[in-house]
Each structure stands twice: as C-alpha cells, then as structure tokens.
Scaffold this motif. Structure first.
Motif, PDB file in Angstrom:
ATOM      1  N   GLY A   1      -1.172  56.125 -49.649  1.00  0.00           N
ATOM      2  CA  GLY A   1       0.205  55.912 -49.216  1.00  0.00           C
ATOM      3  C   GLY A   1       0.683  54.507 -49.504  1.00  0.00           C
ATOM      4  N   LEU A   2      -0.171  53.522 -49.248  1.00  0.00           N
ATOM      5  CA  LEU A   2       0.186  52.128 -49.542  1.00  0.00           C
ATOM      6  C   LEU A   2       0.354  51.921 -51.040  1.00  0.00           C
ATOM      7  N   ALA A   3      -0.516  52.568 -51.830  1.00  0.00           N
ATOM      8  CA  ALA A   3      -0.386  52.447 -53.284  1.00  0.00           C
ATOM      9  C   ALA A   3       0.953  53.003 -53.747  1.00  0.00           C
ATOM     10  N   GLY A   4       1.343  54.148 -53.195  1.00  0.00           N
ATOM     11  CA  GLY A   4       2.635  54.722 -53.554  1.00  0.00           C
ATOM     12  C   GLY A   4       3.789  53.843 -53.134  1.00  0.00           C
TER      13      GLY A   4
ATOM     14  N   LEU B   1       8.150  50.017 -54.526  1.00  0.00           N
ATOM     15  CA  LEU B   1       8.764  48.700 -54.401  1.00  0.00           C
ATOM     16  C   LEU B   1       8.780  47.972 -55.739  1.00  0.00           C
ATOM     17  N   TRP B   2       7.692  48.114 -56.505  1.00  0.00           N
ATOM     18  CA  TRP B   2       7.644  47.493 -57.830  1.00  0.00           C
ATOM     19  C   TRP B   2       8.738  48.058 -58.725  1.00  0.00           C
ATOM     20  N   ALA B   3       8.909  49.390 -58.705  1.00  0.00           N
ATOM     21  CA  ALA B   3       9.919  50.016 -59.553  1.00  0.00           C
ATOM     22  C   ALA B   3      11.323  49.549 -59.178  1.00  0.00           C
TER      23      ALA B   3
ATOM     24  N   GLY C   1      -8.720  48.358 -52.729  1.00  0.00           N
ATOM     25  CA  GLY C   1      -8.863  48.822 -51.351  1.00  0.00           C
ATOM     26  C   GLY C   1      -9.175  50.309 -51.290  1.00  0.00           C
ATOM     27  N   PHE C   2      -8.472  51.081 -52.091  1.00  0.00           N
ATOM     28  CA  PHE C   2      -8.732  52.523 -52.140  1.00  0.00           C
ATOM     29  C   PHE C   2     -10.135  52.798 -52.690  1.00  0.00           C
ATOM     30  N   ALA C   3     -10.504  52.073 -53.751  1.00  0.00           N
ATOM     31  CA  ALA C   3     -11.816  52.280 -54.367  1.00  0.00           C
ATOM     32  C   ALA C   3     -12.941  51.924 -53.401  1.00  0.00           C
ATOM     33  N   LEU C   4     -12.776  50.799 -52.684  1.00  0.00           N
ATOM     34  CA  LEU C   4     -13.832  50.387 -51.754  1.00  0.00           C
ATOM     35  C   LEU C   4     -13.916  51.307 -50.545  1.00  0.00           C
TER      36      LEU C   4
ATOM     37  N   ALA D   1      -0.847  42.320 -55.417  1.00  0.00           N
ATOM     38  CA  ALA D   1      -0.541  43.534 -54.666  1.00  0.00           C
ATOM     39  C   ALA D   1      -1.196  44.765 -55.289  1.00  0.00           C
ATOM     40  N   VAL D   2      -1.117  44.859 -56.605  1.00  0.00           N
ATOM     41  CA  VAL D   2      -1.668  46.028 -57.281  1.00  0.00           C
ATOM     42  C   VAL D   2      -3.189  46.074 -57.145  1.00  0.00           C
ATOM     43  N   THR D   3      -3.843  44.934 -57.388  1.00  0.00           N
ATOM     44  CA  THR D   3      -5.309  44.927 -57.312  1.00  0.00           C
ATOM     45  C   THR D   3      -5.792  45.164 -55.890  1.00  0.00           C
TER      46      THR D   3
END
Length: 240
Positions: free
Chosen positions: A17-20, A25-27, A192-195, A185-187
């Motif tokens: 959800g945070l990634a989305g 926000l980036w877009a 975070g999701f990967a870990l 922000a992206v990394t």
C-alpha cells in the motif's frame, strides 16, 4: 498517516500500500519537477542525463535509505523480542533514536564547515555502518548504542546530503535534492517490502534483515569514495 489503516491487512499489504501511495505521489509531482542543468549556466529547454557526482549522490542517498530500513522498522522489535528486553526498552530505543537524530542534525552543519560535505557524508555513513554492525551480535547491551548511532545517521545524512548537493549543483541544488529524495522514498519502500518477506521467510530473523541493511550501508559508503576520486567531473545534468 496511512500506516494505521493498512496494518490490519498485514505487514506485506502495508508495504504494498505504501509503495502504491509513493508511486501515485510521484506521478502527481513529476510533472512539476524543475528542469535544470547543474553546470552553473541557465537551464536548457532540452532534458539531459544525470552525470558525474550528482548521479553518485542520488545513488548514495538511495542506498542510505535502504540501509536505514531495518533500524526504522525493526529496532523496537529487536530490543523487545530479539534481545528479550521487553516493550519498555523497545520504546526507549525510539527515544534514544530521536534524541541522537537531533544531535546528528545539529552537528552536521559544523562538521561540513570543518571537513567539507563529501568528507562529512563519508563519516556519517560510517556511523550508519557501525550502527547496523552493532545490531548483529546477540548482545543486549548493544541495542541502545545501536539505536543512538542509527538515529544520528538517519537525520545527519539527510542534512549532509543537502550540503553536498549545494557543493555539486550550487544555486540549482533544489533539482538535485528532488531526485535524491525520490530515490530515498523508492528504495525505502521497495527494500522495506523485500525485507518484510525476508523476515517472514527466515522465521523472523533480525540478523537477516540487519545484515541486509549493513550491506546497503556499506554500498552507500563505497559510492561516497567514488565521488572523491581525483579527476572526476563535477558537473551534472538533471532530466525533468
């Protein structure tokens, strides 16, 4: 603000959800980013590739963000469950983290004045490396020093990165800072999701996630050494 609403769905769903949200926000913001040329000349109407130390600074700040994911997400859990210190000590780690962050921000300006931006950035990232390394041995006494070093680096690296951006880009540093914060922000979101997946797959191993954070931090420290190489061109361009 989005985290409390997402947490009931699970940790993986929260990070997704945070990634989305970050992507949205980036877009929305990307169209309003300044188109700048970091050469000391006026901005050109055509876009150009990011080059030289500006690219390395963006990469460094992104790696810093990736390395800070474990202490920013798992610090209290490391203290409370990983080291058996309980919820009270887990909460105290955040107090130490925050107070050390204030100190890191305050001292960063003085260090930049004395050492220069690039040297200070290497020093602050070395402190971040030390913080992640302190999380690996299974010794409860290292938790609070680790929290202090991590907080010091978390705020200090951001302040020092601003200073390095000014050294590289001069009056056009705002454009460079936008790319740095986007990389951060992206990394942080992706890592975070990967870990979270690594944490679940390893039976909630704090060692695994903090070791990954140490690897990212060491990589970030390495990129600062590349920025200091003699003869490296200190001009860069930003693409809108």
């Amino acid at each position: 603000m989005a985290v409390p609403g997402l947490l009931p769905l699970g940790l993986s769903a929260t990070w997704l959800g945070l990634a989305g949200l970050v992507a949205l926000l980036w877009a929305l913001a990307h169209a309003h980013w300044p188109r700048m040329v970091l050469t000391g000349a006026a901005a050109e109407p055509r876009p150009a590739a990011i080059r030289g130390p500006a690219r390395l600074l963006i990469l460094t700040y992104g790696l810093h963000g990736a390395g800070m994911v474990p202490p920013m997400v798992y610090l209290a859990d490391l203290a409370a469950r990983g080291r058996g210190l309980g919820v009270g000590t887990g909460a105290a780690t955040w107090l130490v983290f925050g107070l050390a962050g204030i100190l890191g921000g305050i001292l960063s300006g003085r260090a930049v004045d004395r050492l220069g931006g690039r040297a200070t950035l290497r020093l602050w990232l070395l402190i971040q490396v030390a913080a992640l390394a302190l999380a690996l041995p299974p010794w409860a006494g290292l938790v609070l020093p680790m929290a202090a070093a991590a907080g010091f680096a978390a705020v200090g690296v951001s302040a020092v990165t601003l200073a390095v951006g000014r050294e590289i880009a001069g009056p056009q540093a705002a454009g460079l800072w936008i790319h740095c914060t986007a990389a951060f922000a992206v990394t942080q979101t992706v890592v975070g999701f990967a870990l979270a997946a690594v944490f679940a797959a390893t039976g909630e191993s704090h060692f695994a996630v903090f070791a990954a954070g140490l690897g990212f931090s060491l990589a970030g420290l390495g990129t600062t050494l590349l920025m200091a190489r003699p003869g490296k061109p200190y001009s860069a361009r930003l693409r809108a």
